[in-house]
Design a protein around this motif. Structure first.
Motif, short mmCIF file in Angstrom:
data_model
loop_
_atom_site.label_atom_id
_atom_site.label_comp_id
_atom_site.label_asym_id
_atom_site.label_seq_id
_atom_site.Cartn_x
_atom_site.Cartn_y
_atom_site.Cartn_z
N PHE A 161 -10.08 -1.61 85.37
CA PHE A 161 -11.24 -2.38 85.84
C PHE A 161 -12.36 -1.40 86.21
O PHE A 161 -12.16 -0.49 87.02
CB PHE A 161 -10.82 -3.21 87.06
CG PHE A 161 -11.87 -4.17 87.57
CD1 PHE A 161 -12.57 -5.00 86.70
CD2 PHE A 161 -12.15 -4.26 88.93
CE1 PHE A 161 -13.53 -5.89 87.17
CE2 PHE A 161 -13.11 -5.15 89.41
CZ PHE A 161 -13.80 -5.97 88.53
N GLU A 199 -4.86 -3.02 85.74
CA GLU A 199 -5.63 -3.12 86.99
C GLU A 199 -6.56 -1.91 87.15
O GLU A 199 -7.72 -2.06 87.53
CB GLU A 199 -4.69 -3.22 88.19
CG GLU A 199 -3.96 -4.56 88.26
CD GLU A 199 -2.91 -4.60 89.36
OE1 GLU A 199 -2.64 -3.54 89.98
OE2 GLU A 199 -2.36 -5.69 89.61
N MET A 225 -8.03 -13.01 85.12
CA MET A 225 -7.56 -12.10 84.07
C MET A 225 -6.32 -11.32 84.52
O MET A 225 -5.40 -11.11 83.73
CB MET A 225 -8.67 -11.12 83.68
CG MET A 225 -9.75 -11.74 82.82
SD MET A 225 -10.92 -10.47 82.32
CE MET A 225 -12.21 -11.44 81.61
N ARG A 226 -6.31 -10.90 85.78
CA ARG A 226 -5.14 -10.18 86.29
C ARG A 226 -3.90 -11.09 86.24
O ARG A 226 -2.81 -10.66 85.87
CB ARG A 226 -5.37 -9.74 87.74
CG ARG A 226 -6.57 -8.83 87.96
CD ARG A 226 -6.24 -7.36 87.80
NE ARG A 226 -7.44 -6.55 88.03
CZ ARG A 226 -7.68 -5.85 89.14
NH1 ARG A 226 -6.82 -5.85 90.13
NH2 ARG A 226 -8.79 -5.13 89.26
N GLU A 230 -12.13 -11.98 87.07
CA GLU A 230 -11.22 -10.83 87.08
C GLU A 230 -9.89 -11.21 87.74
O GLU A 230 -8.82 -10.78 87.28
CB GLU A 230 -11.86 -9.64 87.81
CG GLU A 230 -10.98 -8.40 87.93
CD GLU A 230 -10.56 -7.78 86.60
OE1 GLU A 230 -9.55 -7.04 86.60
OE2 GLU A 230 -11.23 -8.02 85.57
N GLU A 282 -12.61 -8.65 75.39
CA GLU A 282 -13.17 -7.33 75.72
C GLU A 282 -12.31 -6.63 76.78
O GLU A 282 -11.99 -5.45 76.65
CB GLU A 282 -14.60 -7.52 76.25
CG GLU A 282 -15.36 -6.21 76.42
CD GLU A 282 -16.77 -6.43 76.96
OE1 GLU A 282 -17.25 -5.54 77.69
OE2 GLU A 282 -17.38 -7.49 76.67
N ARG A 283 -11.90 -7.39 77.79
CA ARG A 283 -11.12 -6.80 78.90
C ARG A 283 -9.73 -6.39 78.44
O ARG A 283 -9.14 -5.42 78.94
CB ARG A 283 -11.03 -7.84 80.03
CG ARG A 283 -10.24 -7.39 81.27
CD ARG A 283 -11.00 -6.40 82.12
NE ARG A 283 -10.32 -6.14 83.37
CZ ARG A 283 -9.40 -5.19 83.54
NH1 ARG A 283 -9.05 -4.40 82.55
NH2 ARG A 283 -8.84 -5.01 84.73
N MET A 284 -9.16 -7.11 77.46
CA MET A 284 -7.78 -6.84 77.02
C MET A 284 -7.72 -6.20 75.64
O MET A 284 -6.67 -6.22 74.98
CB MET A 284 -6.97 -8.14 77.05
CG MET A 284 -6.90 -8.76 78.44
SD MET A 284 -5.98 -10.31 78.48
CE MET A 284 -6.24 -10.82 80.19
N SER A 299 -15.12 -12.39 77.08
CA SER A 299 -14.78 -11.60 78.27
C SER A 299 -13.31 -11.18 78.25
O SER A 299 -12.98 -10.02 78.50
CB SER A 299 -15.05 -12.40 79.56
OG SER A 299 -16.39 -12.78 79.63
N PHE A 300 -12.42 -12.15 77.95
CA PHE A 300 -10.98 -11.85 77.94
C PHE A 300 -10.64 -10.86 76.84
O PHE A 300 -9.86 -9.92 77.05
CB PHE A 300 -10.17 -13.15 77.74
CG PHE A 300 -9.83 -13.87 79.03
CD1 PHE A 300 -8.52 -13.90 79.49
CD2 PHE A 300 -10.80 -14.51 79.78
CE1 PHE A 300 -8.18 -14.56 80.67
CE2 PHE A 300 -10.49 -15.18 80.97
CZ PHE A 300 -9.17 -15.20 81.42
#
Length: 592
Positions: A57, A54, A99-100, A96, A131-133, A128-129
């Motif tokens: 972000f 979290e 994703m959380r 987002e 890159e975020r993870m 997106s997923f």
């Protein structure tokens, strides 16, 4: 049998239909009641890993986004199964929130399914997923029809063994061959593109998994369920910092104005959507624009194109291989196209309110000023209804107005209709209002209340009447078309809707034309106060459960031959639906 209409056998058939409708209502209630009480997956409170994710972000959550995240986290930590709708405009942070939820599920040892409408959108989510993870040992895969068979097999095996944590995909993931080892969360992005059947099948296939649905403008059925408390809802209306309102202008359509609008956007290194909802004149429009703007690169898109070809075209547009896309309303609304910051809607007075809002939402995905030009042929000649719609779209300019627009559409036009086709040879309309009424009736009966039903002419036919997937493949658009069809109150209105649909999607197949035939029978039924109209290849029956409103004499006066009346059933000998409609039209004209 149709020959038994009006007799004891017919009345038993009628009772069977009513029982079936009650069963449908009870089934629906049962689904939602069981969802309220069904044991879900109870996740623990967010641990250090979830909190670290979290905190990674890079943006600051808006108040509404933070509230939506808290709602989802709280749902996942309860015994009860989550069924939450997150409603928010494009770029407001719905992804987002998803994703959380996905991270929390994977952190709790579960697998996640993310369902999207198109291959291109699935690919965007995959990037997106991932890159975020990227900093976590989470395996994310994608399934779509473009994945090679050998790769598909590997992904399916990995999923079954529990090695793949998150699967993102299109309708391909609904296949029976897709098996999870330990499913925990299903995320549906832009739910209006998926039918009720798809969503109910997902719930049956993953009975204990939490369900999270994302949308910009909820479809009326969902809105009703959310408003009535059957589903939980989180609304993200606070825009992210720097998000500008889309400047909306209603203007008369002229070539010199179009030239100036397109040039201004391209000169600031942007791209343009030009919505022209007629396949027939799409190429001609391109030619006209190319003449006045020879230096600009134009392409066209419409519903008759192969889906793969359309996705390839959209990928080229995303890669800035051309400047202006001239399209009907079929272009996917969920795509993130950061450089498209101007949209021109030709004939804007012919569109519905939610449709105009969704079209406008295709621009302004970043902090750059975006423009929406609602073009009309003649501002003075617009109908009062069209004027009201455009006034609404012009006034709801603040970012985050999607939910307000959906509510306003509900007020202005009613909720619309969804068609149900019966396999045993007849079709009847089950609209939003009836859906709600069925729920209310079922609840009232359970509570011992007496219900007096409203009159609604039932239609029975021996032909197929539906809009085939081969003709309109977008489920959301199909529902909107059905809604417009059955909102029509006259034959003239029905013909106008038919023309609009053919302008956007091309010539109708017979099954789709039959939907309009059923509507015309329904309109005639209302005028005759009939309880039922049945049409076969050789005859038509008009049924009144009480006293008939007309007899053979009245129809004969209108020039209709071969008419007889027995036990409240008017029998007309004729050949097919066209003669039936002609006979009804001839009589209805005498009583208008």
């Amino acid at each position: 049998m149709l020959s038994k209409l009006g007799t004891q056998v017919f009345r038993r058939s009628k009772e069977a239909i009513e029982r079936e409708m009650k069963e449908m209502a009870a089934e629906l209630l049962k689904i939602y009641a069981s969802r309220k009480s069904a044991p879900g997956i109870k996740y623990g409170e967010s641990d250090a890993g979830v909190k670290a994710f979290e905190n990674a972000f890079i943006f600051e959550e808006t108040p509404d986004q933070a509230k939506a995240i808290d709602d989802v986290m709280a749902d996942m930590e309860k015994e009860k199964q989550m069924d939450r709708l997150v409603c928010g405009d494009a770029g407001f942070g719905k992804t987002e929130v998803a994703m959380r939820a996905a991270f929390k599920a994977v952190n709790g040892g579960r697998q996640v399914l993310v369902l999207t409408a198109t291959t291109l959108l699935a690919a965007q989510h995959l990037n997106s997923f991932r890159e975020r993870m990227a900093d976590y040992p989470i395996r994310i895969e994608m399934l779509s029809r473009l994945v090679k068979p050998a790769d598909r097999k590997k992904i399916l095996n990995s999923l079954k063994e529990g090695k793949t944590d998150i699967l993102i995909g299109t309708h391909a993931v609904l296949s029976a061959s897709v098996e999870f080892k330990n499913p925990g969360l299903v995320i549906i992005d832009e739910e209006q593109h998926f039918g009720v059947k798809n969503k109910e099948n997902l719930r049956k296939k993953y009975p204990s998994a939490d369900l999270l649905t994302l949308t910009a403008t909820p479809i009326p059925r969902t809105l009703y369920f959310s408003m009535s408390g059957i589903r939980d809802i989180s609304i993200i209306q606070t825009p992210p910092p720097g998000k500008k309102a889309i400047e909306t202008v209603i203007i008369q359509e002229r070539m010199n104005v179009l030239r100036e609008i397109i040039l201004r956007e391209v000169l600031r290194k942007g791209q343009v959507f030009y919505v022209h909802n007629s396949i027939k004149t799409l190429e001609k429009t391109k030619e006209n624009l190319q003449k006045i703007l020879p230096e600009i690169r134009f392409k066209t898109a419409h519903g008759q194109m192969d889906k793969g070809e359309l996705e390839h075209l959209m990928a080229d547009f995303l890669d800035k291989k051309f400047d202006v896309l001239i399209t009907t309303t079929i272009v996917e609304s969920g795509l993130d196209m950061p450089d498209v910051n101007t949209i021109i809607v030709s004939g804007a007075d012919r569109f519905g309110l939610s449709q105009l809002y969704q079209l406008r939402g295709r621009v302004g995905r970043r902090d750059r000023q975006a423009y929406a030009y609602m073009m009309v042929n003649d501002v003075r000649a617009m109908t009062e209804t069209a004027r009201e719609r455009l006034k609404t779209i012009e006034s709801y300019v603040d970012p985050g107005a999607g939910f307000s627009i959906a509510m306003r559409d509900l007020e202005q036009r009613g909720a619309g209709n969804i068609l149900g086709t019966k396999q045993h040879g007849y079709m009847e309309k089950i609209g939003f209002e009836m859906y709600c009424r069925m729920l209310e009736e079922a609840v009232a009966e359970l509570e011992g209340e007496v219900h007096i039903p409203e009159k609604d002419t039932k239609i029975k036919t021996d032909f197929e009447a539906h809009i085939p997937d081969e003709y309109v493949w977008d489920t959301g658009e199909k529902v909107r078309i059905y809604r417009r069809i059955f909102a029509a109150q006259s034959v003239d209105e029905a013909e106008r809707v038919k023309k609009q649909v053919e302008d956007a999607w091309g010539k109708m197949p017979q099954e789709a034309l039959n939907v309009f035939n059923v509507l015309k029978l329904k309109i005639a039924g209302r005028l005759l106060a009939a309880d039922e109209i049945s049409v076969t290849e050789n005859e038509m029956f008009i049924v009144w459960y009480e006293k008939p409103s007309i007899g053979p004499r009245e129809l004969s006066k209108a020039g209709v031959k071969g008419v007889s009346l027995k036990e409240g059933v008017l029998h007309v000998k004729l050949k097919g639906i066209e003669e039936a409609l002609s006979a009804l039209d001839a009589y209805c004209k005498t009583i208008k």
